[in-house]
Design a protein around this motif. Structure first.
Motif, PDB file in Angstrom:
ATOM      1  N   LEU A  75       0.815  -1.205   0.000  1.00 23.63           N
ATOM      2  CA  LEU A  75       0.000   0.000   0.000  1.00 23.63           C
ATOM      3  C   LEU A  75       0.852   1.260   0.000  1.00 23.63           C
ATOM      4  CD1 LEU A  75      -2.885  -1.011   2.441  1.00 23.63           C
ATOM      5  CD2 LEU A  75      -2.785  -1.145  -0.050  1.00 23.63           C
ATOM      6  N   ALA A  76       1.999   1.222   0.712  1.00 22.25           N
ATOM      7  CA  ALA A  76       2.888   2.388   0.712  1.00 22.25           C
ATOM      8  C   ALA A  76       3.430   2.649  -0.683  1.00 22.25           C
ATOM      9  CB  ALA A  76       4.029   2.173   1.697  1.00 22.25           C
ATOM     10  N   GLU A  77       3.815   1.583  -1.394  1.00 18.90           N
ATOM     11  CA  GLU A  77       4.378   1.760  -2.731  1.00 18.90           C
ATOM     12  C   GLU A  77       3.322   2.259  -3.714  1.00 18.90           C
ATOM     13  OE1 GLU A  77       8.148  -0.445  -4.748  1.00 18.90           O
ATOM     14  OE2 GLU A  77       6.653  -1.689  -3.745  1.00 18.90           O
ATOM     15  N   GLU A  78       2.089   1.784  -3.578  1.00 17.25           N
ATOM     16  CA  GLU A  78       1.018   2.270  -4.449  1.00 17.25           C
ATOM     17  C   GLU A  78       0.692   3.729  -4.150  1.00 17.25           C
ATOM     18  OE1 GLU A  78      -2.360  -0.235  -4.216  1.00 17.25           O
ATOM     19  OE2 GLU A  78      -1.273  -2.045  -4.766  1.00 17.25           O
ATOM     20  N   SER A  79       0.657   4.074  -2.868  1.00 20.04           N
ATOM     21  CA  SER A  79       0.392   5.465  -2.506  1.00 20.04           C
ATOM     22  C   SER A  79       1.502   6.376  -3.015  1.00 20.04           C
ATOM     23  CB  SER A  79       0.266   5.578  -0.981  1.00 20.04           C
ATOM     24  OG  SER A  79       0.068   6.916  -0.591  1.00 20.04           O
ATOM     25  N   LEU A  80       2.749   5.907  -2.909  1.00 18.81           N
ATOM     26  CA  LEU A  80       3.866   6.683  -3.426  1.00 18.81           C
ATOM     27  C   LEU A  80       3.736   6.878  -4.928  1.00 18.81           C
ATOM     28  CD1 LEU A  80       6.675   7.971  -3.268  1.00 18.81           C
ATOM     29  CD2 LEU A  80       7.649   5.664  -3.343  1.00 18.81           C
ATOM     30  N   ALA A  81       3.403   5.823  -5.656  1.00 18.67           N
ATOM     31  CA  ALA A  81       3.266   5.931  -7.109  1.00 18.67           C
ATOM     32  C   ALA A  81       2.147   6.894  -7.486  1.00 18.67           C
ATOM     33  CB  ALA A  81       3.008   4.551  -7.707  1.00 18.67           C
ATOM     34  N   ASP A  82       1.027   6.836  -6.768  1.00 20.17           N
ATOM     35  CA  ASP A  82      -0.081   7.749  -7.057  1.00 20.17           C
ATOM     36  C   ASP A  82       0.329   9.199  -6.818  1.00 20.17           C
ATOM     37  OD1 ASP A  82      -1.733   5.702  -7.781  1.00 20.17           O
ATOM     38  OD2 ASP A  82      -2.780   5.583  -5.864  1.00 20.17           O
ATOM     39  N   GLY A  83       1.035   9.437  -5.694  1.00 23.92           N
ATOM     40  CA  GLY A  83       1.475  10.799  -5.396  1.00 23.92           C
ATOM     41  C   GLY A  83       2.476  11.319  -6.404  1.00 23.92           C
ATOM     42  N   LEU A  84       3.395  10.449  -6.830  1.00 20.05           N
ATOM     43  CA  LEU A  84       4.356  10.872  -7.841  1.00 20.05           C
ATOM     44  C   LEU A  84       3.665  11.155  -9.171  1.00 20.05           C
ATOM     45  CD1 LEU A  84       7.229   8.349  -7.044  1.00 20.05           C
ATOM     46  CD2 LEU A  84       7.226  10.814  -6.592  1.00 20.05           C
ATOM     47  N   ALA A  85       2.660  10.336  -9.523  1.00 24.68           N
ATOM     48  CA  ALA A  85       1.909  10.576 -10.758  1.00 24.68           C
ATOM     49  C   ALA A  85       1.194  11.926 -10.701  1.00 24.68           C
ATOM     50  CB  ALA A  85       0.907   9.449 -10.985  1.00 24.68           C
ATOM     51  N   ARG A  86       0.695  12.261  -9.523  1.00 26.56           N
ATOM     52  CA  ARG A  86       0.040  13.572  -9.381  1.00 26.56           C
ATOM     53  C   ARG A  86       1.030  14.697  -9.624  1.00 26.56           C
ATOM     54  NH1 ARG A  86      -0.781  16.854  -4.631  1.00 26.56           N
ATOM     55  NH2 ARG A  86       0.087  15.173  -3.353  1.00 26.56           N
ATOM     56  N   LEU A  87       2.256  14.572  -9.084  1.00 30.50           N
ATOM     57  CA  LEU A  87       3.261  15.609  -9.286  1.00 30.50           C
ATOM     58  C   LEU A  87       3.701  15.672 -10.740  1.00 30.50           C
ATOM     59  CD1 LEU A  87       5.460  14.999  -6.115  1.00 30.50           C
ATOM     60  CD2 LEU A  87       4.018  16.994  -6.541  1.00 30.50           C
ATOM     61  N   ILE A  88       3.854  14.497 -11.356  1.00 31.91           N
ATOM     62  CA  ILE A  88       4.321  14.453 -12.743  1.00 31.91           C
ATOM     63  C   ILE A  88       3.271  15.009 -13.697  1.00 31.91           C
ATOM     64  CG2 ILE A  88       4.956  12.894 -14.628  1.00 31.91           C
ATOM     65  CD1 ILE A  88       6.170  11.054 -12.483  1.00 31.91           C
ATOM     66  N   GLY A  89       2.006  14.682 -13.457  1.00 29.46           N
ATOM     67  CA  GLY A  89       0.955  15.070 -14.384  1.00 29.46           C
ATOM     68  C   GLY A  89       0.347  16.426 -14.128  1.00 29.46           C
ATOM     69  N   SER A  90       0.662  17.052 -13.004  1.00 29.56           N
ATOM     70  CA  SER A  90       0.065  18.338 -12.670  1.00 29.56           C
ATOM     71  C   SER A  90       1.013  19.471 -13.009  1.00 29.56           C
ATOM     72  CB  SER A  90      -0.275  18.407 -11.172  1.00 29.56           C
ATOM     73  OG  SER A  90      -1.174  17.387 -10.820  1.00 29.56           O
ATOM     74  N   ALA A  91       0.469  20.539 -13.528  1.00 29.77           N
ATOM     75  CA  ALA A  91       1.271  21.734 -13.762  1.00 29.77           C
ATOM     76  C   ALA A  91       1.511  22.430 -12.433  1.00 29.77           C
ATOM     77  CB  ALA A  91       0.548  22.681 -14.720  1.00 29.77           C
ATOM     78  N   PRO A  92       2.740  22.850 -12.143  1.00 30.86           N
ATOM     79  CA  PRO A  92       2.994  23.537 -10.871  1.00 30.86           C
ATOM     80  C   PRO A  92       2.278  24.869 -10.804  1.00 30.86           C
ATOM     81  CG  PRO A  92       4.910  23.690 -12.305  1.00 30.86           C
ATOM     82  CD  PRO A  92       3.952  22.755 -12.965  1.00 30.86           C
ATOM     83  N   ARG A  93       1.994  25.288  -9.593  1.00 32.44           N
ATOM     84  CA  ARG A  93       1.290  26.548  -9.383  1.00 32.44           C
ATOM     85  C   ARG A  93       2.102  27.689  -9.976  1.00 32.44           C
ATOM     86  NH1 ARG A  93       1.258  26.578  -4.025  1.00 32.44           N
ATOM     87  NH2 ARG A  93      -0.669  25.367  -3.902  1.00 32.44           N
TER      88      ARG A  93
END
Length: 751
Positions: A341-359
């Protein structure tokens, strides 16, 4: 390089060739190493990324695990799964029916990542809130809009950086079991012939009803750190008698879970199915496949199917049905829920950072002016951070200056920017007066900018230094804590040892190549920088050290290694180099053996701070290594002791260690392992390489140990040619992780 400057005592005891100038660690200068013992317990997962024979479990102190198990379960990924064909895939699916719901959940989450992720979407947050929200949506109880509705982001305030709130460091202490529970467990242990001293730990691990649970399932004793399967088997035989057998379902489940726990201690987040079944067979399990099935059915472990890359054998399209595409090669992995679960949560969070434009924090021209004012690769780093939510930055010690330039530029642009380091010692190696916190303090709230109204870190930019020390659990906590639109920079030296905890987050991200990677072009200066750079490239080269920056001290055996180490720290280095003993650290491959940290610390204490050890083996003034959590080590000094416990000063902060945790959490700290020393640097380092450590040396270990020195490095050399061989031929030991597959871009299914 040169040999150590002699004292009168040196002249009487030096080895032949010890006065020769220009020796290298790999030259074999001086006498050959003496007889090699077999008791050196090398750094395990908490130490050198892999366990070795003879290591002692460190329990809560975050040290080496049971080494036989780590060798069995924690080795390199099995190559047997690489050629898995279509027939084997269907068999694996049939075997994993008990995990159908879990796999479906994973597939849904992967499908969600196929589409673009827009900034502002709350894909993560507090774990409990997110889990409840997802379940509510999936069950149809609430619409998505109702569950995830939230107020718009508050306007960023151009306020000055908040003052870092320094707070005393307090260890995380589990709730103590009731005295009656401990007494009951003690009775059961006595009946089974197990040490009664395990009672407090067993009662804590097993919780309420520990006595009854242990009587019903004696193999639960394996959950206590340091207990081995053969010890649990003996305990079970004493309690169950003839009813105890090697094929007992309780034993099969317990040994399966224990092997995965040992693998996690060795750095793996999961094991390939063939590797796990082979380890079970070595542990006397009659039917390894049945053992895995039983643990899966009981929910003790989870199973996953990950796609393989070019390493897998392609499936012949002719074997697929007409009109059907050949199935993708997969490997079956098995792991503990905690790390899955930690690795999946990490992957989801990294995907959010990768796919989101920074403020957007200002015009692009402001970022470009900041980049133009920087030097070399620091300018590239600033430009990359301007347009991306996640950036990787690699380099040695000199590269920290580039991260400092980025932090300063971000502050001038009005961003709330912070840096995080692995160890408190890392603060002094960064820019003066810069907003810097330890990663542990940042996540706990004891240090750093604090949290906003949503519970996210109150930052626009976070620079994490010493990124190779980030494990999957810390990484998941970190990305979950970042607000939408924030930027994250992971910066570190990829040549050092990986994290003490499971995973290899930084290395997996570098290999994925999904985000900008900025490599520093600033070399580390001087003879030490030249030596370490060569080691990173796989070459142990001779360097000119006119100021005795590097000194080789050949020794014949472990006894001489201990003698020479004490002499260097207490006399030669202070006299010839000008670095006092309190600013010199000794680094050795393991805790045990004739020249491990235990023996070296005992000898150094006797010379530098003799005393009766009246406070649990410690005296005021002792240097210590305090481990508040597994894999974390904070160097400190003993101040005193009272009814509350042992009082330490760690990086200038007061620490009180309860007396019942002193034995688990505190060691003497003149001598450290390389993993304990990671994240810190000292004016002088004495690296001890006794003959019985020859088989444990790897290139990352040598690189990490040697690069801890700022001004001077002494190498107590007793491994002959094993040192250059380790540098040239032994890279980091592989770890099995799921993060590369979770980070792989999802390909839309063909219609």
């Amino acid at each position: 390089m040169s040999t150590e400057p002699e004292t009168t005592e040196d002249a009487a005891q030096r080895t032949p060739g010890a006065a020769a100038e220009g020796g290298t660690p790999g030259s074999g200068a001086g006498d050959p190493a003496g007889p090699r013992g077999s008791g050196a317990d090398a750094e395990g997962p908490g130490e050198a990324g892999g366990a070795r024979a003879g290591a002692d479990p460190e329990g809560a102190a975050g040290g080496p695990p049971d080494d036989d198990a780590a060798d069995e379960a924690g080795g390199a990924p099995s190559a047997g799964a690489a050629g898995t064909g279509a027939a084997q895939v269907s068999e694996a699916e049939a075997e994993l029916l008990a995990q159908r719901l879990e796999r479906e959940r994973i597939e849904r989450r992967k499908a969600e990542k196929k589409g673009p992720i827009e900034a502002g979407t709350k894909l993560s947050g507090k774990a409990a809130d997110l889990l409840a929200a997802v379940r509510a949506v999936e069950s149809g109880e609430k619409p998505v809009s109702a569950v995830f509705a939230e107020p718009g982001p508050a306007a960023r305030r151009p306020a000055p950086e908040p003052v870092r709130r320094t707070q005393p460091v307090t260890p995380a202490v589990a709730a103590a079991p009731a005295p009656g529970t401990v007494d009951g467990v003690r009775r059961v242990l006595a009946e089974g012939g197990a040490p009664e001293a395990l009672a407090p730990q067993a009662a804590t691990v097993l919780g309420d009803g520990a006595e009854e649970r242990l009587r019903a399932d004696p193999w639960l004793l394996l959950r206590v750190p340091g207990v081995r399967p053969e010890q649990a088997d003996g305990f079970a035989r004493a309690l169950l008698g003839a009813a105890c057998g090697p094929d007992d379902e309780r034993r099969l489940r317990a040994v399966t879970v224990w092997l995965l726990e040992q693998a996690a201690l060795a750095g793996h987040t999961a094991l390939e199915m063939p590797a796990l079944t082979a380890a079970l067979a070595q542990r006397g399990v009659p039917d390894p496949d049945a053992a895995v099935h039983g643990a899966l059915a009981e929910g003790e472990i989870l199973a996953f199917q990950d796609g393989l890359d070019e390493a897998a054998e392609p499936v012949d399209p002719a074997e697929a049905g007409e009109g059907e595409a050949a199935p993708e090669p997969v490997r079956v992995l098995v792991g503990l829920e905690r790390y899955a679960l930690a690795e999946e949560s990490l992957a989801d969070g990294l995907a959010r950072l990768i796919g989101s434009a920074p403020r957007q924090d200002g015009p692009d021209a402001d970022w470009e002016r900041a980049a133009a004012a920087a030097r070399g690769s620091a300018a590239e780093l600033i430009r990359a951070v301007a347009g991306h939510g996640l950036v990787l930055h690699t380099g040695g010690e000199a590269a920290r200056a580039e991260a400092a330039e980025l932090l300063g530029a971000a502050a001038e642009l009005g961003l709330r920017a912070w840096a995080a380091v692995h160890s408190p010692l890392g603060r002094g190696r960064f820019a003066p007066q810069a907003p810097v916190a330890t990663l542990a303090g940042l996540l706990s709230g004891a240090e750093g900018p604090g949290r906003d109204a949503d519970g996210a870190l109150d930052v626009d930019l976070l620079i994490v230094l010493d990124a190779p020390q980030l494990d999957v659990e810390a990484g998941a906590s970190l990305v979950e804590a970042l607000p939408d639109g924030a930027r994250l920079v992971l910066s570190g030296d990829p040549a050092v040892l990986w994290s003490a905890g499971p995973g290899r987050v930084f290395a997996d991200l570098l290999a994925a190549r999904r985000v900008p990677q900025i490599a520093s072009r600033r070399p580390d200066p001087g003879p030490l920088g030249e030596l370490v750079s060569g080691i990173g490239a796989g070459e142990l080269q001779q360097v000119d050290a006119p100021g005795k920056e590097v000194v080789i001290v050949p020794v014949r055996d472990a006894g001489e290694a201990v003698h020479r180490t004490v002499q260097l720290v207490a006399d030669s280095v202070p006299r010839a180099i000008g670095v006092p003993a309190e600013e010199t650290v000794v680094i050795t491959p393991g805790h045990g053996g004739a020249a491990g940290t235990r023996v070296l610390n005992a000898a150094l204490k006797e010379r530098l701070n003799p005393g009766p050890g009246r406070f649990g083996g410690f005296d005021p003034g002792d240097r210590v290594a305090y481990s508040p959590a597994p894999g974390r080590t904070v160097p400190g000094r003993v101040v005193g002791a009272d009814a509350d416990g042992l009082r330490l000063s760690c990086a200038g902060e007061p620490v009180v260690v309860p007396r019942e945790r002193v034995e688990q959490c505190v060691r003497h700290g003149w001598a450290l392992t390389a993993h304990q020393a990671a994240g810190g640097r000292w004016p002088a380092v004495v690296a001890v390489l006794p003959g019985d450590a020859a088989q444990t040396l790897t290139r990352p270990w040598v690189y990490t140990a040697f690069s801890r020195a700022e001004r001077h490095l002494s190498v107590v050399h007793g491994v002959e040619q094993a040192l250059p061989r380790a540098v040239a031929e032994r890279p980091a030991k592989p770890r099995t992780t799921r993060l590369p597959d979770l980070l792989r871009p999802q390909t839309p299914a063909a219609e």
